[in-house]
Design an enzyme around this catalytic site. Structure first.
Site, mmCIF file in Angstrom:
data_model
loop_
_atom_site.group_PDB
_atom_site.id
_atom_site.type_symbol
_atom_site.label_atom_id
_atom_site.label_comp_id
_atom_site.label_asym_id
_atom_site.label_seq_id
_atom_site.Cartn_x
_atom_site.Cartn_y
_atom_site.Cartn_z
ATOM 1 N N ASP A 678 0.843 -1.198 0.000
ATOM 2 C CA ASP A 678 0.000 0.000 0.000
ATOM 3 C C ASP A 678 0.883 1.255 0.000
ATOM 4 O O ASP A 678 0.659 2.196 -0.756
ATOM 5 C CB ASP A 678 -0.895 -0.077 1.253
ATOM 6 N N LYS A 682 1.530 4.245 -2.953
ATOM 7 C CA LYS A 682 1.449 5.690 -2.697
ATOM 8 C C LYS A 682 2.738 6.384 -3.142
ATOM 9 O O LYS A 682 2.709 7.462 -3.743
ATOM 10 C CB LYS A 682 1.204 5.956 -1.213
#
Ligand code: ADP
Ligand code: ASP
Ligand code: MG
Length: 819
Positions: A678, A682
């Protein structure tokens, strides 16, 4: 004397006839009235259908008996309401008309031919029926009324079906007829007239307005009132544009332009005769007689820049071009003379400045005849190549902006075309009246309604709309709907119309053309039948003429993200907290931006990094201003920020993970957070934003979990195995502590590389203090150094993420400035 004209919409039933009679009675109290009537609503269309059936040799008897029944019912209902009414003249008109129809239609069917002069006699029958019925009703109300024969008294010239006024001729007939027979009310049929030879001629479909103007001009009436089914002339067709504004005053020129370019409320030729004799015209509503209506006269008035928008549909655009047009005198006049000879009306003309081409619009219905006329006229030039083959664009429409005030103002045309672009309407041709009273654009017919709607929004209602389609109603999606609902009043006060038209999850898709009531959307969604697809949503958008559709993707699905290109191409903005699209292949990443640009749509994803924190926007702002990203470091995961903060307090990894999961700080499977992917996504989004052409594989990721840990296990099994890692972790923590450091999960960009890793930071390092679910981003740029630009705050959670998505949705309104 005043002329009052009542249209078919005011004469749909006996009740309506009676309302008209009542209005006339009131008006006749202080003036003599000349009443011009249309056929009862629908009758002219029935007569057209009857002639068409006969012409084709089809059986017309059923339709004829329907008409007979309609007449009979109207007569019987009138008799019931006014038992003493003298209806013999009406009965006579009815039986004469039905006999005439039977004969003429039989003749047409036998000959398979319907000459225009016979057609004119047939189509004008409805108005003559109205005259007979209304005269009987007025007399029954003790108002002395006299029927006048429009066929003999209204004079015209030209075509049998589309004749023009012969005012001089009418001046010889009408005033005398009126003077000869005193009455309080004169009743005369609209639409019908006769030429010098006494043959019946019609004044064109919708031509009773024109009849009223001709009569008013011939008798120099004090006013001409057109009574219809709306309160007056509106800024756009009220049937098409919900919040169209009523116009109190129009100049003759404005009214002429509006009606010429399609405002059906007035026949385009109506204003001419009235303007010539300076007779004021009022548009009034039969259903609301006390409303003041619209006044059309010489003074016009009102300070609105633009008075109205109208549209003319079902047109074809013909372009005549070729070297033979250049500098040759008389070519344009030959083009238009050939159209005039073929009796085809031309509604807009543009010519290229090099004189190399002339384009103009004709009714789609007359395209074949127009082509033939042009080919005949220019046979030689076409053969020798002096003219090119005619270029024809079918199914076109003209959208026009009308207002006297446009003359003194700059920027109106710019706003008009910007509005068309906003509606994603391609402008095919443009024309401006040299008095600058109107600007027109030729657009595709299919885009016409949207064009009118957006132009109206921008020029009149100033209530821009946002049409939301949400896919994914988990924590963020549901919170977003709640926020939208809470915010409705605020948005209304700020004149923004935000409507949720669609809600979809992985199973069903709920769509509602009126907008979905957000109070009980879960129940409605449960009952919904449809499924979510680009095709279905874009069909819905077209069907409901939505002009600012926004796809809001609150899933984390790769499949949905793979459809963004199709949504952008179909005219949707895309707003999303889903990271999958921006971290797919770089070519997809570029494709998304190119499509957004081409389609003048926005792709907004502020919440993919740092949730509601303004990360992307700030970075874009800096880069636009010429800054450059040199390095980045930050804590980009709310869940890992929480977990590492707790680890520092001595809580075991398994325990804090369980706690975070229970509090909803992690993904449903905490491995999605602990794997570091994750954060890697980003980081990649930030790196790409800064211009780096990297793929997800290029990001170096140190997972919190050892590689292969609990591989393939269910979430529960994984959670059960997690305590195995507790000891190793607490050792790592104590070791760091001993060195005066803390462990943090850091994303880093430096030297063109992206790296995600657990780092031991000295206590004084700014990121050492970031925990409890907080995010912190230190952006080192050319301008921001040696002290970086720092953003800090909650970087996860439904409320802040939804608010960020909401704010992106609102930014779809400002697209013009930002594209
Ligand atoms: P009538 O039967 O009275 O002649 P029409 O149907 O010919 O009535 O004309 C009235 C209709 O014109 C209205 O119901 C409205 O839908 C339509 N219309 C189109 N443009 C406008 C406009 N700008 N303002 C008002 N009405 C308009
Ligand atoms: N009845 C005619 C028509 O329908 C004329 C009119 O109503 O203005 O075209
Ligand atoms: Mg009309």
């Amino acid at each position: 004397m005043r002329v009052l004209k009542f249209g078919g919409s005011s004469l749909a039933s006996v009740e309506r006839f009676v309302s008209v009679a009542t209005i006339v009675q009131q008006q006749a109290a202080d003036d003599t009235i000349c009443l011009v009537l249309s056929a009862p609503q629908g009758v002219t269309n029935t007569l057209v259908e009857l002639t068409d059936l006969a012409y084709l040799g089809s059986d017309f008897s059923a339709l004829l008996s329907q008409l007979s029944t309609r007449y009979q019912t109207l007569a019987e209902e009138a008799a019931a309401q006014f038992p003493g009414a003298e209806l013999s003249a009406l009965q006579q008109v009815m039986s004469q008309q039905l006999a005439q129809l039977q004969n003429q239609l039989t003749g047409i069917a036998l000959l398979r031919h319907c000459p225009d002069h016979i057609k004119a006699q047939i189509l004008g029958l409805g108005e003559q029926f109205s005259v007979a019925l209304m005269t009987a009703l007025l007399n029954a109300k003790q108002l002395p009324a006299l029927a006048l024969d429009a066929v003999t008294l209204v004079k015209s010239t030209g075509d049998y079906l589309n004749a023009s006024a012969d005012i001089a001729g009418c001046e010889q007939t009408l005033p005398q007829a009126i003077a000869a027979m005193p009455a309080k009310v004169y009743v005369i049929a609209g639409f019908v007239s006769s030429n010098a030879a006494g043959e019946t001629c019609l004044l064109g479909r919708n031509g009773s307005d024109y009849s009223a103007a001709i009569v008013a001009a011939a008798i120099r009436a004090a006013a001409c009132e057109i009574w219809t089914d709306v309160d007056g002339v509106y800024s756009a067709d009220p049937r098409q544009v919900k919040n169209a504004k009523l116009i109190d005053r129009l100049s003759y020129d404005e009214a002429m332009e509006l009606s010429y370019f399609g405002a059906k409320v007035l026949h385009p030729k109506t204003i001419g005769p009235l303007a010539r004799y300076n007779i004021p015209c009022y548009i009034k509503n039969t259903l609301n007689p006390t409303a003041p209506g619209t006044c059309i006269d010489n003074s016009g008035g009102g300070d609105a820049l633009v008075k109205g928008i109208s549209s003319l549909e079902h047109l074809a655009l013909i372009t005549v071009s070729g070297p033979g047009l250049k500098g040759v005198v008389g070519m344009a006049s030959r083009v238009f003379a050939s159209m005039a000879r073929a009796q085809i009306s031309v509604s807009l003309i543009t010519q290229s400045s090099s004189e190399f081409s002339i384009s103009f619009c004709v009714p789609q219905l007359h395209l074949a005849a127009a082509k033939k006329a042009l080919q005949q006229e220019f046979e030689l030039e076409l053969q020798t190549g002096l003219l090119r083959e005619l270029t024809i664009l079918s199914d076109m429409a003209i959208v026009s902006l009308v207002g006297d005030g446009m003359r003194q103002h700059r920027g109106v045309a710019a706003k008009f075309f910007a509005s068309l672009a906003q509606a994603r309407v391609n402008v095919v041709a443009i024309a401006q009246d040299s008095s600058e009273r109107s600007i027109s654009a030729v657009v595709e017919q299919s885009a016409c309604k949207n064009a009118v709607k957006v132009c109206h929004e921008n020029f009149f209602s100033h209530v821009p709309s946002i049409d939301v389609f949400l896919v994914g109603c988990g924590v963020v999606g549901s919170e977003l709907l709640a926020q939208i609902q809470r915010q409705q009043r605020f948005l209304q006060q700020r004149h923004v119309k935000l409507t949720v038209y669609g809600i979809a999850n992985s199973k069903t898709c709920l769509l509602n053309g009126e907008g979905i009531a957000l109070t009980d959307w879960p129940a409605q969604l449960q009952q919904a039948q449809g499924s979510f697809s680009v095709g279905q949503l874009s069909q819905f958008v077209q069907q409901h003429h939505l002009t600012n559709p926004v796809l809001v993707d609150c899933t984390s699905s790769e499949q949905v993200a793979a459809h963004y290109t199709a949504f952008l191409a179909a005219g949707f903005h895309v707003v999303t907290p889903n990271k999958k699209a921006n971290t797919a292949s770089y070519s997809y990443y570029q494709q998304l931006r190119a499509l957004a640009q081409q389609n003048r749509r926005r792709f907004l994803y502020e919440t993919t990094v740092g949730a509601g924190l303004p990360v992307i926007d700030t970075l874009q702002g800096l880069l636009n201003a010429g800054d450059e990203l040199l390095a980045f470091e930050g804590i980009l995961s709310g869940s890992l920020s929480y977990i590492f903060g707790e680890l520092e307090q001595g809580v075991a990894l398994s325990e804090v993970t369980q706690k975070a999961k229970t509090l909803g700080f992690t993904e449903p499977d905490p491995r999605d957070d602990l794997s570091g992917m994750d954060v890697a996504r980003k980081l990649l989004i930030l790196a790409r934003e800064a211009g780096m052409t990297l793929e997800l594989d290029d990001v170096e990721v140190e997972s919190v979990l050892p590689s292969g840990f609990a591989k393939g296990a269910s979430t529960e099994a994984f959670m059960a195995e997690l305590p195995e890692l507790d000891q190793a972790f607490s050792q790592r923590i104590s070791q760091a502590k001993a060195e005066g450091k803390v462990l943090r999960y850091i994303g880093e960009i430096s030297g063109g590389k992206c790296k995600v890793a657990i780092k031991a930071l000295a206590a004084e390092h700014p990121l050492a203090k970031v925990k409890d679910g907080e995010n912190a981003l230190a952006i080192h740029t050319r301008y921001y150094q040696p002290i970086p630009f720092v953003l800090r705050g909650y970087g996860a959670g439904a409320a802040v993420t939804s608010a960020g998505v909401f704010s992106d949705i609102m930014r779809t309104l400002g697209w013009q400035q930002q594209v």
